[in-house]
Structure formats: C-alpha cells, structure tokens
Design a protein around this motif. Structure first.
Motif, PDB file in Angstrom:
ATOM      1  N   PHE A   1      -3.362   7.550   4.543  1.00  0.00           N
ATOM      2  CA  PHE A   1      -3.598   6.234   4.064  1.00  0.00           C
ATOM      3  C   PHE A   1      -4.855   6.488   3.402  1.00  0.00           C
ATOM      4  O   PHE A   1      -5.433   5.771   2.084  1.00  0.00           O
ATOM      5  CB  PHE A   1      -3.612   5.009   5.188  1.00  0.00           C
ATOM      6  CG  PHE A   1      -2.118   4.320   4.743  1.00  0.00           C
ATOM      7  CD1 PHE A   1      -1.595   4.011   3.765  1.00  0.00           C
ATOM      8  CD2 PHE A   1      -1.467   3.743   6.275  1.00  0.00           C
ATOM      9  CE1 PHE A   1      -0.453   2.724   3.951  1.00  0.00           C
ATOM     10  CE2 PHE A   1      -0.372   2.953   6.078  1.00  0.00           C
ATOM     11  CZ  PHE A   1       0.493   2.834   4.655  1.00  0.00           C
TER      12      PHE A   1
ATOM     13  N   LEU B   1      -6.487   7.937  -5.112  1.00  0.00           N
ATOM     14  CA  LEU B   1      -6.409   6.734  -6.254  1.00  0.00           C
ATOM     15  C   LEU B   1      -7.187   6.191  -6.889  1.00  0.00           C
ATOM     16  O   LEU B   1      -7.578   5.958  -8.225  1.00  0.00           O
ATOM     17  CB  LEU B   1      -5.192   6.074  -6.219  1.00  0.00           C
ATOM     18  CG  LEU B   1      -4.711   4.488  -6.836  1.00  0.00           C
ATOM     19  CD1 LEU B   1      -4.202   5.668  -7.993  1.00  0.00           C
ATOM     20  CD2 LEU B   1      -3.711   3.757  -5.907  1.00  0.00           C
TER      21      LEU B   1
ATOM     22  N   LEU C   1      -4.853  -2.123  -8.212  1.00  0.00           N
ATOM     23  CA  LEU C   1      -3.681  -2.094  -7.337  1.00  0.00           C
ATOM     24  C   LEU C   1      -1.996  -2.442  -7.405  1.00  0.00           C
ATOM     25  O   LEU C   1      -1.479  -2.456  -6.885  1.00  0.00           O
ATOM     26  CB  LEU C   1      -4.246  -2.385  -5.492  1.00  0.00           C
ATOM     27  CG  LEU C   1      -3.347  -1.525  -4.213  1.00  0.00           C
ATOM     28  CD1 LEU C   1      -3.367  -0.251  -3.986  1.00  0.00           C
ATOM     29  CD2 LEU C   1      -3.611  -2.380  -3.191  1.00  0.00           C
TER      30      LEU C   1
ATOM     31  N   ARG D   1      -4.812   9.146   0.299  1.00  0.00           N
ATOM     32  CA  ARG D   1      -3.848   8.435  -0.979  1.00  0.00           C
ATOM     33  C   ARG D   1      -5.366   7.721  -1.773  1.00  0.00           C
ATOM     34  O   ARG D   1      -5.190   7.336  -3.488  1.00  0.00           O
ATOM     35  CB  ARG D   1      -2.801   8.624  -0.455  1.00  0.00           C
ATOM     36  CG  ARG D   1      -1.979   9.321   0.358  1.00  0.00           C
ATOM     37  CD  ARG D   1      -1.414   9.938  -0.998  1.00  0.00           C
ATOM     38  NE  ARG D   1       0.058  10.912  -0.401  1.00  0.00           N
ATOM     39  CZ  ARG D   1       0.809  10.926  -0.451  1.00  0.00           C
ATOM     40  NH1 ARG D   1       1.673  10.057  -1.426  1.00  0.00           N
ATOM     41  NH2 ARG D   1       2.535  11.390  -0.385  1.00  0.00           N
ATOM     42  N   LEU D   2      -5.976   7.035  -0.802  1.00  0.00           N
ATOM     43  CA  LEU D   2      -5.923   5.807  -1.231  1.00  0.00           C
ATOM     44  C   LEU D   2      -7.649   6.680  -2.073  1.00  0.00           C
ATOM     45  O   LEU D   2      -7.681   6.393  -3.575  1.00  0.00           O
ATOM     46  CB  LEU D   2      -6.988   4.472  -0.135  1.00  0.00           C
ATOM     47  CG  LEU D   2      -7.621   3.149  -1.229  1.00  0.00           C
ATOM     48  CD1 LEU D   2      -6.494   2.462  -2.488  1.00  0.00           C
ATOM     49  CD2 LEU D   2      -8.361   2.502  -0.010  1.00  0.00           C
TER      50      LEU D   2
ATOM     51  N   GLN E   1      -0.456  -1.426  -9.640  1.00  0.00           N
ATOM     52  CA  GLN E   1      -0.056   0.315  -9.221  1.00  0.00           C
ATOM     53  C   GLN E   1       1.636   0.142  -8.593  1.00  0.00           C
ATOM     54  O   GLN E   1       2.524   0.742  -8.515  1.00  0.00           O
ATOM     55  CB  GLN E   1      -0.852   0.936  -8.459  1.00  0.00           C
ATOM     56  CG  GLN E   1      -0.774   2.251  -8.624  1.00  0.00           C
ATOM     57  CD  GLN E   1      -0.553   3.464  -9.292  1.00  0.00           C
ATOM     58  OE1 GLN E   1      -0.717   2.977 -10.509  1.00  0.00           O
ATOM     59  NE2 GLN E   1      -0.214   4.663  -8.631  1.00  0.00           N
TER      60      GLN E   1
ATOM     61  N   MET F   1       0.912  -1.632  -0.103  1.00  0.00           N
ATOM     62  CA  MET F   1      -0.067   0.243  -0.273  1.00  0.00           C
ATOM     63  C   MET F   1       0.730   1.126   0.353  1.00  0.00           C
ATOM     64  O   MET F   1       0.831   1.902  -0.680  1.00  0.00           O
ATOM     65  CB  MET F   1      -1.047   0.187   1.145  1.00  0.00           C
ATOM     66  CG  MET F   1      -1.782   0.961   1.598  1.00  0.00           C
ATOM     67  SD  MET F   1      -2.822   0.796  -0.431  1.00  0.00           S
ATOM     68  CE  MET F   1      -4.582  -0.793   0.350  1.00  0.00           C
ATOM     69  N   GLU F   2       1.521   1.614   0.935  1.00  0.00           N
ATOM     70  CA  GLU F   2       3.177   2.522   0.848  1.00  0.00           C
ATOM     71  C   GLU F   2       3.489   2.883  -0.806  1.00  0.00           C
ATOM     72  O   GLU F   2       3.360   3.844  -0.934  1.00  0.00           O
ATOM     73  CB  GLU F   2       4.069   1.930   2.252  1.00  0.00           C
ATOM     74  CG  GLU F   2       3.476   1.969   3.389  1.00  0.00           C
ATOM     75  CD  GLU F   2       4.543   1.964   4.604  1.00  0.00           C
ATOM     76  OE1 GLU F   2       6.024   1.845   3.893  1.00  0.00           O
ATOM     77  OE2 GLU F   2       4.098   2.168   5.795  1.00  0.00           O
TER      78      GLU F   2
ATOM     79  N   ASP G   1     -11.913   5.565  -0.124  1.00  0.00           N
ATOM     80  CA  ASP G   1     -11.000   5.221   0.694  1.00  0.00           C
ATOM     81  C   ASP G   1     -11.121   3.550   1.924  1.00  0.00           C
ATOM     82  O   ASP G   1     -10.882   3.300   2.372  1.00  0.00           O
ATOM     83  CB  ASP G   1     -10.615   6.497   2.273  1.00  0.00           C
ATOM     84  CG  ASP G   1     -11.966   7.078   3.252  1.00  0.00           C
ATOM     85  OD1 ASP G   1     -13.151   5.905   2.673  1.00  0.00           O
ATOM     86  OD2 ASP G   1     -11.774   7.821   3.550  1.00  0.00           O
TER      87      ASP G   1
ATOM     88  N   LEU H   1       0.939   3.901  -3.108  1.00  0.00           N
ATOM     89  CA  LEU H   1       0.313   5.066  -3.233  1.00  0.00           C
ATOM     90  C   LEU H   1       1.448   6.562  -2.686  1.00  0.00           C
ATOM     91  O   LEU H   1       1.389   7.429  -3.230  1.00  0.00           O
ATOM     92  CB  LEU H   1      -1.026   4.891  -1.012  1.00  0.00           C
ATOM     93  CG  LEU H   1      -1.750   4.649  -1.432  1.00  0.00           C
ATOM     94  CD1 LEU H   1      -1.920   4.026   0.332  1.00  0.00           C
ATOM     95  CD2 LEU H   1      -2.923   4.951  -2.704  1.00  0.00           C
TER      96      LEU H   1
END
Length: 263
Positions: A209, A216, A234, A212-213, A237, A187-188, A220, A191
C-alpha cells in the motif's frame, strides 16, 4: 416518498455533478417526511436509553444509530450489536476491538454503554451529531443504489479526512484504513491492486500500500489527505480506474480506448 438522489451518469463527469449539487440534494433528502420523522423520534427518545439492551430493543432508534456508521445492514443482528455495545472498547478483548471493521469500535464508543464508559445517550449535542451522520450516511446509501463508486467517493470525502488528522502513527493510520471497507476498496482500486491482494499477510499489505501510494502521490503518509485537493486527486483516480474496469468487463479494449478518448 423519500427524495431520490440524482446521479445522471457515472465516472468523473457524474462525480462533478454530484459535487456541485451535493448540498441541495442532501437538504432535500434530509427534509423528506420519512427522514424528518425518524430524526425527531431518535432525538426525543435516545436520552431514555440506559443500556445496550435498551437500544437494540427499539428498532427505530437502532436504525438511526447503526445508519450513522454505515452499519444499517446489521439491523436484524440484535444479539451481535448488543454485544458490541455492552462490551465497550476499554478492554483489549472487547468485541469491537477484535473486529477487523473499525466502524464497530466507533459505533460502540459513540454511545458509551460499555463497562467504565460515560454514557452519551443523554448528551443532546452528541446525539444530534449522530442523527445528522445518519442522514449523511443514508443519503450516501441512496446514491450507492444508483452507483456504488459514488457512495464510496462520498464516504471517503469525510472518512479519509478524519483519518488523516488522527493523532496516531503513520502505520496505525494505514491499519485503520485497512479496517474500513469503503476506504480500503477505494485505495485498492485507485492504486491498481488486484482482488487477491487482501489474502496477503497484513504486514506485506502495508508495505505494498505504502509503495503504491508513494509512487502515485510522492508520499506514503496518509496525513497528506488532510488536504482536500489530495482527496480529490485520489477520488478521480479511483473513479477513472473503476470506470475503465467497468468498460473492460462489457466491451472490447479498442472500444474502451475510443470511449475514454472521446470523453
């Protein structure tokens, strides 16, 4: 000799190959002589385990048990693992509940060797699931020896989906994700968060978090990853950003742009 996974290239192209060949490769890996022997030993002997000490004293059983949760690196930490198992998860101050890595709680719950818990080592179907999870996890680890981003991607396909459907609040799911190192890493990276991000206060991390999600994906809420397509997006990405970071560490920005455009 144990079957070695085939990962011909990195990045999204390599991931697509791994997705297409996953079932065949996992079957070949699982049916190797070494893995079949360890699985058979585990299923024939785990039912005899009555206590945490019983489990940690049998290295072959413990290797499978830990491997099922991606914790094989703790194979030699017998005292620590015995404490994780014997404390159980019922008490708030039990060791598994105080550890940031939530895999230890899952590990302890799976065997039920703590105070007031129902022992599961004698339940054949549960232990068959553990044995299968170990094979999946060991296959992922073998893939990771060739490309760590592929290992994380494989882990996320099931772990993120399981987290998404948990019957818990939206923020609780996020805190659980932050306590699972492979998912947190994914995830880090996906994002675009810096390595210093983990030093922030945990509540500030949660806000960032989620922001950012949402930027994207438009949401969230981690529940969105109950949809396989959302996990795939994801993952792409994550792999794309990982590949860019790897390229930038070895070649010039201009060369990176040319390679990405050419791909």
């Amino acid at each position: 000799m144990t079957f070695q996974p085939v990962v011909p290239v990195g990045g999204i192209v390599g991931w697509r190959f791994l997705q297409r060949s996953y079932d065949t490769q996992l079957e070949s890996f699982s049916s190797s002589a070494v893995n079949e022997r360890e699985t058979r030993y585990f299923l024939e002997n785990i039912g005899k385990v009555q206590t945490a000490e019983d489990l940690v004293s049998d290295r072959r059983l413990l290797q499978v048990a830990l491997g099922a949760f991606g914790l094989e690196g703790d194979l030699n930490n017998r005292y620590f693992i015995q404490k994780v198992l014997s404390d159980g998860t019922f008490a708030d101050d039990a060791l598994p509940n105080r550890l940031s890595d939530k895999r230890y709680r899952e590990f302890s719950e799976a065997f039920g060797l703590g105070p007031g818990e129902i022992r599961r080592t004698g339940l054949q179907s549960f232990m068959e699931d553990i044995a299968q999870d170990n094979l999946v996890s060991r296959f992922e680890a073998a893939v990771g020896e060739r490309d760590e981003t592929m290992r994380i991607s494989l882990y996320a396909q099931h772990a993120l989906a399981e987290l998404a459907v948990q019957e818990s609040g939206a923020d609780t799911k996020w805190f659980d994700l932050m306590g699972l190192p492979p998912l947190r890493n994914m995830m880090e990276t996906a994002l675009g968060l810096p390595s210093s991000f983990a030093q922030l206060d945990i509540d500030k991390q949660l806000v960032e978090f989620k922001d950012r999600l949402k930027g994207l994906t438009g949401s969230d809420d981690l529940a969105q990853f109950s949809d396989k397509a959302a996990i795939n997006r994801l993952t792409d990405q994550f792999l794309a950003r990982s590949q860019v970071a790897q390229l930038q560490s070895t070649i010039s920005p201009a060369q990176t742009a040319l390679i990405l455009l050419g791909g």
